[in-house]
Design a protein around this motif. Structure first.
Motif, PDB file in Angstrom:
ATOM      1  N   ILE A 167     -60.785  39.765 -37.262  1.00  0.00           N
ATOM      2  CA  ILE A 167     -61.193  40.004 -35.810  1.00  0.00           C
ATOM      3  C   ILE A 167     -62.221  41.508 -35.894  1.00  0.00           C
ATOM      4  O   ILE A 167     -61.841  42.256 -36.612  1.00  0.00           O
ATOM      5  N   ASN A 168     -63.430  41.028 -35.587  1.00  0.00           N
ATOM      6  CA  ASN A 168     -64.510  41.852 -35.629  1.00  0.00           C
ATOM      7  C   ASN A 168     -64.626  42.669 -34.194  1.00  0.00           C
ATOM      8  O   ASN A 168     -64.812  42.010 -33.219  1.00  0.00           O
ATOM      9  N   VAL A 169     -64.216  43.915 -34.331  1.00  0.00           N
ATOM     10  CA  VAL A 169     -64.347  44.879 -33.209  1.00  0.00           C
ATOM     11  C   VAL A 169     -65.609  46.007 -33.157  1.00  0.00           C
ATOM     12  O   VAL A 169     -65.381  46.731 -33.794  1.00  0.00           O
ATOM     13  N   SER A 170     -66.633  45.553 -32.810  1.00  0.00           N
ATOM     14  CA  SER A 170     -68.039  46.327 -32.867  1.00  0.00           C
ATOM     15  C   SER A 170     -68.143  46.870 -34.163  1.00  0.00           C
ATOM     16  O   SER A 170     -68.461  47.985 -34.530  1.00  0.00           O
ATOM     17  N   GLY A 171     -68.019  45.810 -35.049  1.00  0.00           N
ATOM     18  CA  GLY A 171     -68.453  46.010 -36.631  1.00  0.00           C
ATOM     19  C   GLY A 171     -67.286  46.536 -37.353  1.00  0.00           C
ATOM     20  O   GLY A 171     -67.369  46.312 -38.562  1.00  0.00           O
ATOM     21  N   ILE A 172     -66.049  46.617 -36.892  1.00  0.00           N
ATOM     22  CA  ILE A 172     -64.923  46.926 -37.591  1.00  0.00           C
ATOM     23  C   ILE A 172     -63.969  45.867 -37.600  1.00  0.00           C
ATOM     24  O   ILE A 172     -63.831  45.018 -36.585  1.00  0.00           O
ATOM     25  N   GLU A 173     -63.574  45.532 -38.829  1.00  0.00           N
ATOM     26  CA  GLU A 173     -63.096  44.136 -39.110  1.00  0.00           C
ATOM     27  C   GLU A 173     -61.502  44.511 -39.334  1.00  0.00           C
ATOM     28  O   GLU A 173     -61.099  45.235 -40.130  1.00  0.00           O
ATOM     29  N   PHE A 174     -60.779  43.823 -38.521  1.00  0.00           N
ATOM     30  CA  PHE A 174     -59.157  43.873 -38.529  1.00  0.00           C
ATOM     31  C   PHE A 174     -58.876  42.501 -39.213  1.00  0.00           C
ATOM     32  O   PHE A 174     -59.124  41.334 -38.945  1.00  0.00           O
ATOM     33  N   GLY A 175     -58.056  42.649 -40.481  1.00  0.00           N
ATOM     34  CA  GLY A 175     -57.383  41.399 -40.976  1.00  0.00           C
ATOM     35  C   GLY A 175     -58.477  41.144 -42.213  1.00  0.00           C
ATOM     36  O   GLY A 175     -58.065  40.309 -43.038  1.00  0.00           O
ATOM     37  N   GLY A 176     -59.501  42.021 -42.552  1.00  0.00           N
ATOM     38  CA  GLY A 176     -59.979  41.851 -43.559  1.00  0.00           C
ATOM     39  C   GLY A 176     -59.443  42.569 -45.115  1.00  0.00           C
ATOM     40  O   GLY A 176     -58.122  43.111 -45.034  1.00  0.00           O
ATOM     41  N   GLU A 177     -60.399  43.009 -45.947  1.00  0.00           N
ATOM     42  CA  GLU A 177     -59.857  43.766 -46.973  1.00  0.00           C
ATOM     43  C   GLU A 177     -59.510  45.388 -46.569  1.00  0.00           C
ATOM     44  O   GLU A 177     -58.665  45.862 -47.063  1.00  0.00           O
ATOM     45  N   LYS A 178     -60.397  45.806 -45.483  1.00  0.00           N
ATOM     46  CA  LYS A 178     -60.091  47.172 -45.304  1.00  0.00           C
ATOM     47  C   LYS A 178     -58.885  47.225 -44.239  1.00  0.00           C
ATOM     48  O   LYS A 178     -58.774  46.543 -43.333  1.00  0.00           O
ATOM     49  N   VAL A 179     -58.144  48.381 -44.715  1.00  0.00           N
ATOM     50  CA  VAL A 179     -57.064  48.825 -43.662  1.00  0.00           C
ATOM     51  C   VAL A 179     -57.662  49.863 -42.496  1.00  0.00           C
ATOM     52  O   VAL A 179     -58.124  50.951 -43.012  1.00  0.00           O
ATOM     53  N   VAL A 180     -57.472  49.604 -41.301  1.00  0.00           N
ATOM     54  CA  VAL A 180     -58.404  50.171 -40.602  1.00  0.00           C
ATOM     55  C   VAL A 180     -57.418  51.231 -39.853  1.00  0.00           C
ATOM     56  O   VAL A 180     -56.290  50.924 -39.410  1.00  0.00           O
ATOM     57  N   CYS A 181     -58.237  52.417 -39.822  1.00  0.00           N
ATOM     58  CA  CYS A 181     -57.248  53.504 -39.277  1.00  0.00           C
ATOM     59  C   CYS A 181     -57.892  53.765 -37.702  1.00  0.00           C
ATOM     60  O   CYS A 181     -59.077  54.086 -37.921  1.00  0.00           O
ATOM     61  N   ILE A 182     -56.929  53.854 -36.809  1.00  0.00           N
ATOM     62  CA  ILE A 182     -57.560  54.262 -35.526  1.00  0.00           C
ATOM     63  C   ILE A 182     -56.773  55.451 -35.275  1.00  0.00           C
ATOM     64  O   ILE A 182     -55.442  55.596 -35.471  1.00  0.00           O
ATOM     65  N   ALA A 183     -57.532  56.675 -34.878  1.00  0.00           N
ATOM     66  CA  ALA A 183     -56.960  57.947 -34.571  1.00  0.00           C
ATOM     67  C   ALA A 183     -57.378  58.435 -33.266  1.00  0.00           C
ATOM     68  O   ALA A 183     -58.414  58.028 -32.817  1.00  0.00           O
ATOM     69  N   GLY A 184     -56.455  59.363 -32.663  1.00  0.00           N
ATOM     70  CA  GLY A 184     -56.863  60.087 -31.410  1.00  0.00           C
ATOM     71  C   GLY A 184     -55.576  60.260 -30.696  1.00  0.00           C
ATOM     72  O   GLY A 184     -54.539  60.195 -30.973  1.00  0.00           O
ATOM     73  N   PRO A 185     -55.876  61.204 -29.756  1.00  0.00           N
ATOM     74  CA  PRO A 185     -54.759  61.664 -28.755  1.00  0.00           C
ATOM     75  C   PRO A 185     -54.190  60.671 -27.909  1.00  0.00           C
ATOM     76  O   PRO A 185     -54.644  59.594 -27.640  1.00  0.00           O
ATOM     77  N   CYS A 186     -53.022  61.013 -27.537  1.00  0.00           N
ATOM     78  CA  CYS A 186     -51.979  59.919 -26.728  1.00  0.00           C
ATOM     79  C   CYS A 186     -53.038  59.967 -25.586  1.00  0.00           C
ATOM     80  O   CYS A 186     -53.238  58.643 -25.217  1.00  0.00           O
ATOM     81  N   ALA A 187     -53.398  61.012 -24.876  1.00  0.00           N
ATOM     82  CA  ALA A 187     -53.686  61.017 -23.736  1.00  0.00           C
ATOM     83  C   ALA A 187     -55.289  61.726 -23.833  1.00  0.00           C
ATOM     84  O   ALA A 187     -55.355  62.721 -24.523  1.00  0.00           O
ATOM     85  N   VAL A 188     -56.407  61.144 -23.093  1.00  0.00           N
ATOM     86  CA  VAL A 188     -57.575  62.061 -23.133  1.00  0.00           C
ATOM     87  C   VAL A 188     -57.080  63.225 -21.871  1.00  0.00           C
ATOM     88  O   VAL A 188     -56.600  62.848 -20.866  1.00  0.00           O
TER      89      VAL A 188
END
Lengths: 337, 337, 337, 337
Positions: C83-104
């Motif tokens: 699944i392609n999300v703005s150029g980032i692929e989920f389920g491909g070779e790369k392990v996708v890292c999403i980081a950030g605060p709980c709340a803005v």
């Protein structure tokens, strides 16, 4: 410990609790809020006293602050324990792999698995001679005959072995054959067994109970240690949850959690945790990545003919392949395997 | 039992399973669907065989159809069991009330409770002499001295007593004093203890394990019965859930559920289930309304000084008041109390 | 599906069930045992019919054989979804890292985290603008202002972002800013929200409910897919168990289990699973070793001042260090990170 | 709140926590023990602040003392709430019986049930027009057509009705027909729905979530009350546990527990709790004995043809018989029915 008084508890009741705490030798600190008064009691040497105070009039609840276990705790012994079992070290650099059938069924079965395990790189052999089974009509193991076969397999392969003990009366017998004892999940709070295994001094794998909290598990270890046996290795084998797709749910976070509380080594059993051989490899990798000091894996020459736990047993070929997958994971976390 | 094949399993694999089932003596019925083939195997005499087939190639899962327990089942014995314990009948018209302290602490404490229990209308006395405790540093009971005090309290009040046994080696001793043995929740799958209590022939209260399913509980009863002892009374004492306000969660539906599966009497322990004395009365009423054949209730002359379980113990006055509330509920479901 | 008749069900009742099944269009196969008759019904197009048959006289239980989900299943679509999300692929070779605060919380906080995340190698940014909170008095997020800040952070760092949507009425607004929507654990069975997020076509992270089985979770994904949106990424974030040391219990076996049932990518959220920042790294490593396609990690510039989830948030330095530890694990399982 | 410092935390770290607490407006009390220092912070107006302090260096854990809910609490409003729904009082002397089908399926079905319910003595009618279902392919209700049928059934029988609302956008529509709204277990933490139902002012039944603690449930009620709607009736409908014999596990102790914490009425739903019609009567009796202010019971003219929840639905005859059994139980606890 903290005593939380009910909202707007009467002054007299607060005083009664304070007096009671003082008479038990606690030092007392009061925090009076608009809604609730909180009493801090320092010096909680007597857990029973703590609990009973909750029954005093005006008390809402008692919150214990200290862990009940002492000797098992990192605070008592800050350096990690390394436990030597017939030359194999648990808690050292090497991730220890223990493989073998759920139950010892026959000479042929056991020797076949033991040789395959050895050849794939296992460090120890496992196999049940006394099997605790949910139904009285299931296969309960070969008993002493099984122990003899395990000893023979050790002779043949050089692999030391661990086997379960379920009856305090069998400890001496089992310990006379085995390199290490195992206390199963259903016996984690069989305190008689814990104490007597403690007295035996034999290294022991203590499996987590199906619904045991980490605190209760470490208290069970405390029974063994306080009876004089420091050679305790914890084993996370899955807890019982509402999920039915897997046999149990491996609590992978228990591995770092235990390491943050205790100096004892901790290993994982992905076979009982998942109950499905196809899920075992991924969960085994996860456990090692999370810091497990070892693995306990069921291997059977022909899982579909196993007398117990067939569906979760790896074939020798699957086990060998898993060992190959595990090595780079161990390396990635700075361990050998 | 039902063997569910994987979607589009190859013909050869289906045949292998069919042949295996036939060789184990099962009669086989095939249901071929577009997606999945299902194999019904009739005559499941061998539970082990059933389980291992799940490891055959092409098999998705094995669904057992029959219960593992037999003698404990309503199908084996359709009339309800009435168990006589020193003249007190469990499973009859009367709802049996057992009251007493968690642990026997002293002669004064025990006699005081026993007399209050008697006076309030209790039928039996309870009290722990051998206490399984989470921590090795807690009070573990007065042991034989406790048994002697219980016998003395029986002498004084005429109430027979039940007390827990935790070690197979103590069964003979405990049985020589007590009218009935108790197997605690943590020992529900201590199969050694179950079998030896079975062999003793003494009436026994079998508490449900903290995370035991009803099926496992009845299997535990099966251990005792199959060892020759039909005098088993089940006790629902709360299961472990995520809720933390109560100590455990009383599974009130287990009462009618057990009655739909088994002929054995079932009682409830609202004290351990809730862990809070103020919740005990409502839960006790609920258990009787749901059909419980008895209650096991902790009573202590001074709960805030109890050496164990103070917060869940009723005072004698609270117990007396509960007995008064219970009578119309028992009457409403056609029972006496 | 399998209909299990009660022991010794009357012939007439068996016939009634057979007739009913045939009238519903099922093909029927009978297996008559000594104790129980089992009816295999092939062609289960109507799940409701299946359930109601359990209420027929003489029926003990109905055992469904097929999963309710179809489109989410590996059987419907055997190749893994990427699944392609703005150029980032989920389920491909790369392990996708999403980081950030709980709340803005503020511009400063968010930009600081976003830059640190970017610099440490994160692929995407996370941050809550609409926060579902247990108490109505807690901080509920900056709402549209938060979305604007997230868009600004994306501008600054180039990292696409995911943010939670809790109200069907907000989907359009949130989707107009975000690269990906998130459905939180408490909304996993908010079927209205699922359907409308499905209709939006926007990629979505679907968190597992606190007590959802894997089957129910895939059924929730089915809602989204059947509404036309195949861009579903599952997220294991811990389930609720009796353990209280951790906030939840990460079900690491759900990762390979989901992969054995579904083609959808699956990521893990070690922050919510553990609730303790010191346990996050080990659990993150475990998830990647088990095959997770990505991680969702809470990072806050100053966890002790966070408006929500401080105790489980990593500092930017801790996150950077975790990224360094993760790379060899990813490599060990043949992935990039 | 209580801040527990790590064992032997440095003086400087203790001071930092003390300063932080003071800066947040808390009054601070220190209890220094040999092993641990405990900081009592009085005046916890800001729950977020409390949580984040756990992330400060040297802090082991933060133990909240006050409940998050206020308006729902017995402390805020010590007298029990009696809620009037079209003339029916919840929380008064009468135990309110609500009966009806899971889903409204047709005019015939609904009128038949409504008349039978009325005749058996039910006080209100229930029936789903908008059905949240686990699978997108199941029957989801007749929607507005179902509401019209419910209104017609009310016309015919004089029984007011309650029906579930699942989408904030439907509240106005549903409220225009129904006497009372229901928020289902899966939406207990759908905070958007809670707030908007709160704003509607309509009486509401709030079911407990499948894995919600009592505290979370009361927090959910707090959402509704704090939006201005005090007409909240809680409904215990079973929680999710490991037991699979029943659909859920009715937490009967939640009834007295809620009454010890909140002024809100609480009813029970034995149908969803057990999932098996044969267990419904015993559990219904138990709930009333435990103090439930009402019951929600599924009744269907032909359970084996129900489009949902057939196996747990009583027939009209079974319901009538249950009502007869319930009356003496209600009387035994000083209630009418």
């Amino acid at each position: 410990m903290i005593v939380v008084m009910e909202p707007r508890a009467a002054e007299q009741r607060i005083n009664q609790v304070v007096e009671r705490l003082k008479s038990l030798g606690f030092e007392v600190h009061l925090s009076r809020g608009v809604e609730k008064t909180i009493i801090g009691a320092v010096g909680e040497r007597r857990a029973e006293a703590a609990q009973a105070i909750e029954a005093m009039p005006g008390v809402e609840k008692v919150v214990p602050i200290l862990h009940q276990f002492k000797l098992a705790g990192l605070q008592f012994k800050p350096e990690r324990s390394v436990i030597n079992v017939s030359g194999i070290e648990f808690g050292g650099e090497k991730v220890v792999c223990i493989a073998g059938p759920c139950a010892v069924e026959s000479r042929e079965q056991l020797i076949a698995v033991a040789e395959a395990a050895k050849q794939a790189g296992a460090d120890m052999l496992r196999g049940g001679a006394f099997k605790p089974r949910t139904s009285p009509y299931s296969f309960h193991g070969l008993e002493e005959e099984g122990l003899k076969l395990l000893a023979e397999a050790r002779e043949v392969t050089g692999l030391p072995f661990v086997t379960e003990v379920v009856n305090p009366r069998d400890i001496e017998l089992v310990a006379s054959y085995a390199d290490m004892l195992q206390i199963g999940a259903r016996n984690m709070q069989n305190f008689t067994l814990l104490r007597e295994v403690g007295a035996s001094g034999k290294p022991v794998i203590l499996k987590r109970g199906l619904s045991a909290t980490i605190e209760e598990w470490l208290n069970a270890a405390e029974y063994i240690i306080s009876a004089g046996n420091w050679n305790v290795i914890l084993c996370e084998r899955g807890i019982r949850t509402f999920e039915t797709f897997t046999r149990n749910t491996l609590d992978v976070s228990a591995i770092p959690a235990v390491k943050s509380l205790s100096h004892l080594p901790i290993i994982a059993d992905p076979s009982h945790a998942t109950g499905k051989s196809k899920l075992v490899p991924a969960v085994a990798l996860a456990a090692v990545a999370a810091g497990a000091d070892g693995l306990l894996i069921e291997v059977h020459p022909c899982p579909s003919e196993a007398l117990s736990d067939g569906p979760q047993s790896l074939t020798p070929a699957e086990f060998k392949s898993l060992m190959t997958e595990l090595r780079p994971i161990a390396a990635a976390v700075g361990r050998l395997l």
